[in-house]
Design an enzyme around this catalytic site. Sequence first.
Site, PDB file in Angstrom:
ATOM      1  N   GLY A   1       7.029   7.391  13.270  1.00  0.00           N
ATOM      2  CA  GLY A   1       7.200   6.131  12.562  1.00  0.00           C
ATOM      3  C   GLY A   1       6.658   4.950  13.352  1.00  0.00           C
ATOM      4  O   GLY A   1       6.352   3.909  12.777  1.00  0.00           O
TER       5      GLY A   1
ATOM      6  N   GLU B   1      -3.351  -0.748  11.416  1.00  0.00           N
ATOM      7  CA  GLU B   1      -4.553  -0.258  10.752  1.00  0.00           C
ATOM      8  C   GLU B   1      -4.757  -0.879   9.379  1.00  0.00           C
ATOM      9  O   GLU B   1      -5.699  -0.540   8.674  1.00  0.00           O
ATOM     10  CB  GLU B   1      -4.467   1.267  10.600  1.00  0.00           C
TER      11      GLU B   1
ATOM     12  N   ASP C   1       3.772   4.042  14.552  1.00  0.00           N
ATOM     13  CA  ASP C   1       2.327   4.200  14.619  1.00  0.00           C
ATOM     14  C   ASP C   1       1.666   2.834  14.419  1.00  0.00           C
ATOM     15  O   ASP C   1       1.598   2.362  13.302  1.00  0.00           O
ATOM     16  CB  ASP C   1       1.821   5.234  13.607  1.00  0.00           C
TER      17      ASP C   1
ATOM     18  N   GLU D   1      -5.433   9.696   5.454  1.00  0.00           N
ATOM     19  CA  GLU D   1      -5.167   8.303   5.082  1.00  0.00           C
ATOM     20  C   GLU D   1      -5.685   7.307   6.111  1.00  0.00           C
ATOM     21  O   GLU D   1      -5.627   6.092   5.892  1.00  0.00           O
ATOM     22  CB  GLU D   1      -3.656   8.107   4.859  1.00  0.00           C
TER      23      GLU D   1
ATOM     24  N   ARG E   1       0.813  -1.218   0.000  1.00  0.00           N
ATOM     25  CA  ARG E   1       0.000   0.000   0.000  1.00  0.00           C
ATOM     26  C   ARG E   1       0.851   1.275   0.000  1.00  0.00           C
ATOM     27  O   ARG E   1       0.338   2.370  -0.169  1.00  0.00           O
ATOM     28  CB  ARG E   1      -0.949  -0.002   1.215  1.00  0.00           C
TER      29      ARG E   1
ATOM     30  N   ARG F   1       3.669  17.051   8.580  1.00  0.00           N
ATOM     31  CA  ARG F   1       4.579  16.357   9.489  1.00  0.00           C
ATOM     32  C   ARG F   1       5.717  15.692   8.710  1.00  0.00           C
ATOM     33  O   ARG F   1       5.638  15.465   7.513  1.00  0.00           O
ATOM     34  CB  ARG F   1       3.839  15.302  10.310  1.00  0.00           C
TER      35      ARG F   1
ATOM     36  N   GLU G   1       6.858  -6.498   5.755  1.00  0.00           N
ATOM     37  CA  GLU G   1       7.099  -5.224   6.429  1.00  0.00           C
ATOM     38  C   GLU G   1       7.555  -5.434   7.863  1.00  0.00           C
ATOM     39  O   GLU G   1       8.380  -4.687   8.391  1.00  0.00           O
ATOM     40  CB  GLU G   1       5.798  -4.421   6.405  1.00  0.00           C
TER      41      GLU G   1
ATOM     42  N   GLN H   1       9.183  12.745   9.517  1.00  0.00           N
ATOM     43  CA  GLN H   1       9.439  11.432  10.103  1.00  0.00           C
ATOM     44  C   GLN H   1      10.800  11.499  10.776  1.00  0.00           C
ATOM     45  O   GLN H   1      11.497  12.516  10.660  1.00  0.00           O
ATOM     46  CB  GLN H   1       9.396  10.330   9.025  1.00  0.00           C
TER      47      GLN H   1
ATOM     48  N   ASP I   1      12.135   5.177   6.133  1.00  0.00           N
ATOM     49  CA  ASP I   1      12.302   3.894   5.448  1.00  0.00           C
ATOM     50  C   ASP I   1      13.507   3.920   4.518  1.00  0.00           C
ATOM     51  O   ASP I   1      14.232   2.924   4.376  1.00  0.00           O
ATOM     52  CB  ASP I   1      11.075   3.579   4.585  1.00  0.00           C
TER      53      ASP I   1
END
Length: 516
Positions: free
Chosen positions: A293, A494, A295, A259, A131, A184, A479, A186, A139
């Site tokens: 990061g 999420e 979250d 998002e 996604r 924002r 991931e 990161q 990252d």
Amino acid sequence: MYGFVAPSFTYGQPHISPEELYGTLFRDVQCSHIFSDSKTFADAIPLEDPVLIIERYHREKHLPEFNMDTFIRGHFRMPAHIVCDFVSDRSEPVSEHVGKLWSVLTRQPENQERGGSLIPLPYPYVVPGGRFREIYYWDSYFTMLGLKESGRAELIENMLNNFAYLVDTLGFIPTANRTYYLSRSQPPFFSLMVRLFSDMEGKKVLKKYLPQMQKEYDYWMDGGHEPGEPFTAHRRVVHLPDGVVLNRYWDDKATPRPESYGEDTDLAREASEAHGTAPDELYRHIRAAAESGWDFSSRWFADETDFTSIHTTDILPIDLNCLMYHLEKTIAEAYLLSDNRRMHLLYEEKARQRNIAIQTYFWDESRHYYMDYDFKKRNFTKAITIAGTFPLFFKLAPKPHSHYVRAYIRLNFLKSGGLLTTMVRTGQQWDAPNGWAPLQWIAYKGLRNYNFHRTANELSDEWLSLIEKEFRHSGKMLEKYNVSDTNLLAGGGEYEIQEGFGWTNGVYLRMKNRKR
């Protein structure tokens, strides 16, 4: 000065976030839950002029036969997942598979499509996968570790130049190149990317990107140059006694994330009913955690079992302040290379003062571990997390402290598949039983910095074995991973677990090659 010059590049339209562009239509779609992932509509591309779609929606939405799902799919092109069509060969070595994935994950420069949320970039870049169809800030450092191992210097430079371009055009590096991320950032890894590339190309790289590192520093330190009352904050800066200034995560907006619109509004309703928390207060804490990061994680909760107790902006994070120390040290060296001794000494002093503050505010003598600090309560938070290994990564821990941190890693975090992120199970993806590639690398390199090679090798053996086992089973690079029970997939969060995956690929290659 030898410096980065941004290319001539024209956007198709101003940077308008989809919730601002579509207004009521956007909110209605996200609250209708027609998509299991709120990011789907935030990334959707309109098939005609957005103004016409909005007008048509307001004309038709009250008709008896109106169907939201049908309307949206008839007027927007839905984004596709990346890597979903890539067929892997599970019999080949993981390193060869990753080498093939780089081209699958690489996006070429694009023009912004009218009404779309993607911010175009001038150079090719690598996305995480699944996604995540855009370049993500922190990252990318871990992805670059693998690109270096693959000999992809040009792609590393292209990504660095994209980040420099974002700094020059926006004043900072957003979470990713989407309009809904423009409030924002990161974790500030840009200076580490510059260092990585300078190891390949020489010290001239530090001079080249000095203007962008300075701008990033100014962004994070906005409000920190003027004196402030102790234990007060402005944006990402927190004033402490004796003129000490440290950093926190923040977001300039206090609204639901586009998002994750449905998830945020649902949580705000729950928090209001449970604690009387004002929605804007909750949204700010959620967004600040997204900037971290992590979250989401119990690390940001006052009550580790209660998401509605999130209070991110009250917290000074140990990892963020170590990253800011590295940025100060790198800027100092870049000024020295530029023959600006005055600015070199200024930033050396800033780094020295921050190092003292890190030992003062983050080392918990009773726990013998580096902790986050709640500046509102003027005490450490309760969360013991793997973020406490960042001082080892940056060689900031005194030798006695490093032994205690190593003991925590061995006794509490190291499991059969690698390192846990926290020791509590909450259902959040940045809690147990999950482990994440970037944090495996930070801890691994930190251990090696202090010559704890046996523990570092145990960690890398377990982590690499888990990735290889999962690849042989599914043909996927994920991931995140369940490091406690290596027969189960990671969970929480999420969205469904994503494959691709940029930072897993990068850390795998770097760690695997160090083992040879």
